[in-house]
Design a protein around this motif. Sequence first.
Motif, mmCIF file in Angstrom:
data_model
loop_
_atom_site.group_PDB
_atom_site.id
_atom_site.type_symbol
_atom_site.label_atom_id
_atom_site.label_comp_id
_atom_site.label_asym_id
_atom_site.label_seq_id
_atom_site.Cartn_x
_atom_site.Cartn_y
_atom_site.Cartn_z
ATOM 1 N N UNK A 106 1.027 -1.255 -0.070
ATOM 2 C CA UNK A 106 -0.069 0.141 -0.017
ATOM 3 C C UNK A 106 0.788 1.428 -0.060
ATOM 4 N N UNK A 107 2.062 1.070 0.737
ATOM 5 C CA UNK A 107 2.929 2.588 0.926
ATOM 6 C C UNK A 107 3.423 2.648 -0.437
ATOM 7 N N UNK A 108 4.013 1.743 -1.363
ATOM 8 C CA UNK A 108 4.488 1.730 -2.407
ATOM 9 C C UNK A 108 3.318 2.356 -3.417
ATOM 10 N N UNK A 109 2.193 1.771 -3.302
ATOM 11 C CA UNK A 109 0.998 2.349 -4.199
ATOM 12 C C UNK A 109 0.808 3.820 -4.076
ATOM 13 N N UNK A 110 0.839 4.299 -2.646
ATOM 14 C CA UNK A 110 0.623 5.674 -2.331
ATOM 15 C C UNK A 110 1.848 6.552 -2.859
ATOM 16 N N UNK A 111 2.747 6.136 -2.685
ATOM 17 C CA UNK A 111 4.040 6.828 -3.485
ATOM 18 C C UNK A 111 3.969 7.139 -4.697
ATOM 19 N N UNK A 112 3.335 6.129 -5.642
ATOM 20 C CA UNK A 112 3.300 6.198 -7.121
ATOM 21 C C UNK A 112 2.128 7.182 -7.425
ATOM 22 N N UNK A 113 1.282 7.228 -6.487
ATOM 23 C CA UNK A 113 0.106 8.226 -6.807
ATOM 24 C C UNK A 113 0.709 9.819 -6.953
ATOM 25 N N UNK A 124 6.635 15.636 -11.154
ATOM 26 C CA UNK A 124 7.297 14.201 -10.824
ATOM 27 C C UNK A 124 7.038 13.514 -12.008
ATOM 28 N N UNK A 125 8.026 13.018 -12.702
ATOM 29 C CA UNK A 125 8.276 12.282 -13.679
ATOM 30 C C UNK A 125 8.374 10.797 -13.515
ATOM 31 N N UNK A 126 8.979 10.663 -12.584
ATOM 32 C CA UNK A 126 9.275 9.020 -12.317
ATOM 33 C C UNK A 126 8.108 8.097 -12.255
ATOM 34 N N UNK A 127 8.397 6.847 -12.522
ATOM 35 C CA UNK A 127 7.383 5.979 -12.385
ATOM 36 C C UNK A 127 7.256 4.912 -11.349
ATOM 37 N N UNK A 128 8.275 4.548 -10.757
ATOM 38 C CA UNK A 128 8.490 3.598 -9.444
ATOM 39 C C UNK A 128 8.690 4.354 -8.268
ATOM 40 N N UNK A 131 12.478 5.734 -7.472
ATOM 41 C CA UNK A 131 12.925 6.909 -8.033
ATOM 42 C C UNK A 131 11.591 8.034 -7.910
ATOM 43 N N UNK A 132 10.536 7.721 -7.672
ATOM 44 C CA UNK A 132 9.372 8.736 -7.247
ATOM 45 C C UNK A 132 10.141 9.339 -5.810
ATOM 46 N N UNK A 133 10.206 8.479 -4.853
ATOM 47 C CA UNK A 133 10.657 8.983 -3.601
ATOM 48 C C UNK A 133 12.123 9.884 -3.785
ATOM 49 N N UNK A 134 12.905 9.462 -4.634
ATOM 50 C CA UNK A 134 14.254 10.043 -4.694
ATOM 51 C C UNK A 134 14.031 11.485 -5.581
ATOM 52 N N UNK A 135 12.855 11.553 -6.343
ATOM 53 C CA UNK A 135 12.752 12.785 -7.145
ATOM 54 C C UNK A 135 11.978 13.916 -6.086
ATOM 55 N N UNK A 136 11.195 13.316 -5.319
ATOM 56 C CA UNK A 136 10.573 14.091 -4.469
ATOM 57 C C UNK A 136 11.255 14.699 -3.243
ATOM 58 N N UNK A 137 12.378 13.938 -3.178
ATOM 59 C CA UNK A 137 13.163 14.249 -1.868
ATOM 60 C C UNK A 137 14.126 15.549 -2.315
ATOM 61 N N UNK A 138 14.411 15.342 -3.712
ATOM 62 C CA UNK A 138 15.311 16.414 -4.317
ATOM 63 C C UNK A 138 14.587 17.645 -4.445
ATOM 64 N N UNK A 139 13.250 17.434 -5.066
ATOM 65 C CA UNK A 139 12.606 18.628 -5.411
ATOM 66 C C UNK A 139 11.958 19.296 -3.878
#
Length: 207
Positions: A106-113, A124-128, A131-139
């Motif tokens: 569920x947590x993984x699914x929420x992050x992909x949202x 946010x352009x990442x798909x998984x 990568x999404x977590x890393x992109x969000x942390x950077x931005x």
Amino acid sequence: MSQAAENAPLFIEAFYDGCESLRSEADLTVPEVGRINRILSEHGVGYEIRPPALVAVGLHQPIPVPERYQSLDEQAQEIVQQSLQQSEKLLAEGHPRQAVQEILWLMESVVTAFKGLGTGEDTIEAKYFNKIAQELRTKRKGQTIEQVLSWLTTLHGYLSSPTGGGVRHGADLKSGITINADEGRLYCNLIRSYVTFLMSEHERMSR
């Protein structure tokens, strides 16, 4: 059971002992421990059978989460609630590893949202998950979500590892660990709190 009716722990113990006696002596079909624990959990009794012990679990209630998130459509709302309920059911039935596995999914699914959401001038352009977590942390440097995602990524990596929780890639049978009931509750509550925060952030970014 009649004699123990005034004392909840003694009544539960008497019921369990009676069931086990009937199972072995009379070859009757009686409730399994998982079924009894599910009933105890549904009624908030505050006890759980972990043979041969009866354990008080009143101080280990699940972290509350909202029943609805404004930024999710109806299908997504249902998926979130079903996964939370399934995780609690698995805990009540004495399956902590499976409970953690469900809520980690569920947590993984929420992050992909977060995919496609705007972060100021960027999207946010990442798909998984990673990568999404890393992109969000950077931005989102310097904001609470950066630190939350750091904790969350560390927990995700540990639980996924064969020498950690072993819930994603199998457990190392020689050096891995087995998640017990108390650890399962801890991990589930941690992830529930992260999910709640992330969904609040998702709503804010969706406005």
